[in-house]
Design an enzyme around this catalytic site. Structure first.
Site, PDB file in Angstrom:
ATOM      1  CE  LYS A 197     -10.568  -4.413  13.470  1.00  0.00           C
ATOM      2  NZ  LYS A 197     -10.391  -5.608  12.640  1.00  0.00           N
TER       3      LYS A 197
ATOM      4  CG  ASN B  62      -0.217  -0.193   2.504  1.00  0.00           C
ATOM      5  OD1 ASN B  62       0.644   0.598   2.860  1.00  0.00           O
ATOM      6  ND2 ASN B  62      -0.551  -1.271   3.218  1.00  0.00           N
TER       7      ASN B  62
ATOM      8  CG  PHE C 144      -3.360   5.109  13.482  1.00  0.00           C
ATOM      9  CD1 PHE C 144      -3.131   6.440  13.208  1.00  0.00           C
ATOM     10  CD2 PHE C 144      -2.758   4.544  14.597  1.00  0.00           C
ATOM     11  CE1 PHE C 144      -2.315   7.207  14.022  1.00  0.00           C
ATOM     12  CE2 PHE C 144      -1.943   5.293  15.425  1.00  0.00           C
ATOM     13  CZ  PHE C 144      -1.723   6.633  15.135  1.00  0.00           C
TER      14      PHE C 144
END
Length: 397
Positions: free
Chosen positions: A341, A209, A323
């Site tokens: 999460k 990425n 993030f």
């Protein structure tokens, strides 16, 4: 970063005294008040005028100089000094400082200082390696001095070995570590992930990425400057690692997962800032790669979810920050990620907003916790990193 701080730079009589001028200049550029004290021998290599021009302050050499005010100058200077660095430090001055001798302006002033003290020995290799010199350096360490190890290379005397004064930029980093920021993270362990990962598709290509690692590296640097013991797990980047940070270099998502899993239990704070490649080939082999009509087809599977693992295996009192990089519905998606999460913080940004996201030196972050949402302004990534650390510390209190 040193605005309002006073640094006493002690310069002794070695050929490396010329490097001290560059260090003085670097400190002034950091807005420090630099007070230079030279030994008489040091003035044979560099004149006091050189330092006076660089610092805008009178250079001190003579303990009994009558041109100062009525104050006892070495005591007044010691009281206003935030940090002492003696660079270069000859074997003679190392010996005097180790044993409390005070027979000139430099040693007298330093003996009166209670602030942090750094010393950068610079001398011939045989002199440096002499057991007497090593014993003196050990005594200095015992009394709280930080000894900055000399570099190796060709010395002015022609010898090759250890004894070179470190470069001014390296010494500046040691000073910044002590003075740049309050040490509100002292005694804490911080784990940071940064950069991209790469998943090999074949011997030539890989899946990755656009992450550059700048945000994660900024968090690691700021945490170090605030006194933390920092471990940085980094994917491939073009960034020089922050000084005084333990760096674990990885390439694949599995390597990053393994490094995080091994180091997470001991961490007080975890910042998962890496942009991990989401997929990896199911099985790599030439006969598994399908090519038809110019189309390359490879079966992929999801990589391990590092943030989810951290949330499931958190230790008591640990603060975990993830993030979230979004292109739409940033707040909604990030709040959902926070819950899913099982983490404490999400730092969210919109990649479509100018000044945020990959490859730039700024960021616009919204810090989301279970009971608050804090929108940070456009700022440098280092400033954003400090603000993120502030929010994480609030959760720890």
């Amino acid at each position: 970063m040193l605005n309002g701080k006073t640094v006493l730079l002690g310069v002794t009589g070695g050929i490396a005294a010329y490097k001290a001028a560059a260090l003085a200049s670097a400190l002034v550029k950091q807005h420090a008040a630099v007070e230079v004290v030279m030994t008489e021998n040091a003035t044979r290599f560099v004149t006091p005028l050189t330092f006076e021009q660089l610092t805008g302050r009178r250079t001190m050499v003579d303990t009994f100089d009558r041109n100062f005010s009525h104050q006892v100058e070495h005591i007044a200077l010691a009281e206003r000094t935030d940090l002492v660095i003696v660079a270069p430090a000859t074997a003679n001055v190392c010996a005097k400082l180790a044993h409390g001798l005070a027979d000139d302006m430099l040693t007298t002033t330093v003996l009166a200082c209670r602030c942090p003290k750094l010393i950068a020995p610079a001398m011939n290799t045989n002199m440096y390696e002499n057991p007497v010199t090593q014993d003196n350096l050990e005594i200095l360490r015992h009394y709280g001095w930080e000894v900055v190890e000399p570099a190796s290379g060709r010395l002015a005397c022609g010898a090759v070995g250890k004894g070179k004064m470190p470069e001014p930029e390296d010494l500046l980093q040691h000073i910044l570590r002590h003075l740049a920021l309050p040490h509100d993270l002292a005694g804490k362990k911080v784990l940071v992930t940064a950069g991209p990962t790469q998943e090999a598709l074949d011997p030539v290509r890989y899946l990755t990425n656009h992450s550059t690692g700048k945000m994660g590296y900024a968090i690691a640097k700021m945490a170090m400057l605030r006194g933390a013991e920092v471990t940085l797990v980094s994917g491939p980047t073009a960034i020089a690692p922050p000084p005084f940070v333990r760096v674990i270099d990885v390439t694949s998502a599995q390597e990053m997962f393994d490094a995080v899993a091994a180091n997470a239990p001991a961490a007080d704070f975890i910042f998962k800032a890496a942009a991990v490649a989401d997929y990896t080939p199911v099985e790599y082999a030439d006969d598994k790669v399908k090519k038809k009509d110019g189309v390359l087809s490879i079966a992929l599977k999801r990589t391990q979810d590092i943030l989810k693992y951290l949330g499931q295996h958190r230790t008591p009192g640990q603060v975990i920050c993830g993030f979230s990089m979004e292109t739409r519905d940033m707040l909604e998606n990030s709040r959902e990620k926070l819950k899913k999460k099982n983490v404490d913080m999400i730092c969210a940004n919109n990649l479509k907003v100018a000044g945020a996201g990959f490859g730039v030196d700024t960021n616009i972050i919204t810090v989301i916790t279970r009971d608050s949402t804090v929108e940070l302004p456009l700022q440098s990534k280092e400033a954003a990193a400090n603000a993120i650390l502030d929010q994480a510390l609030r959760l720890k209190q």
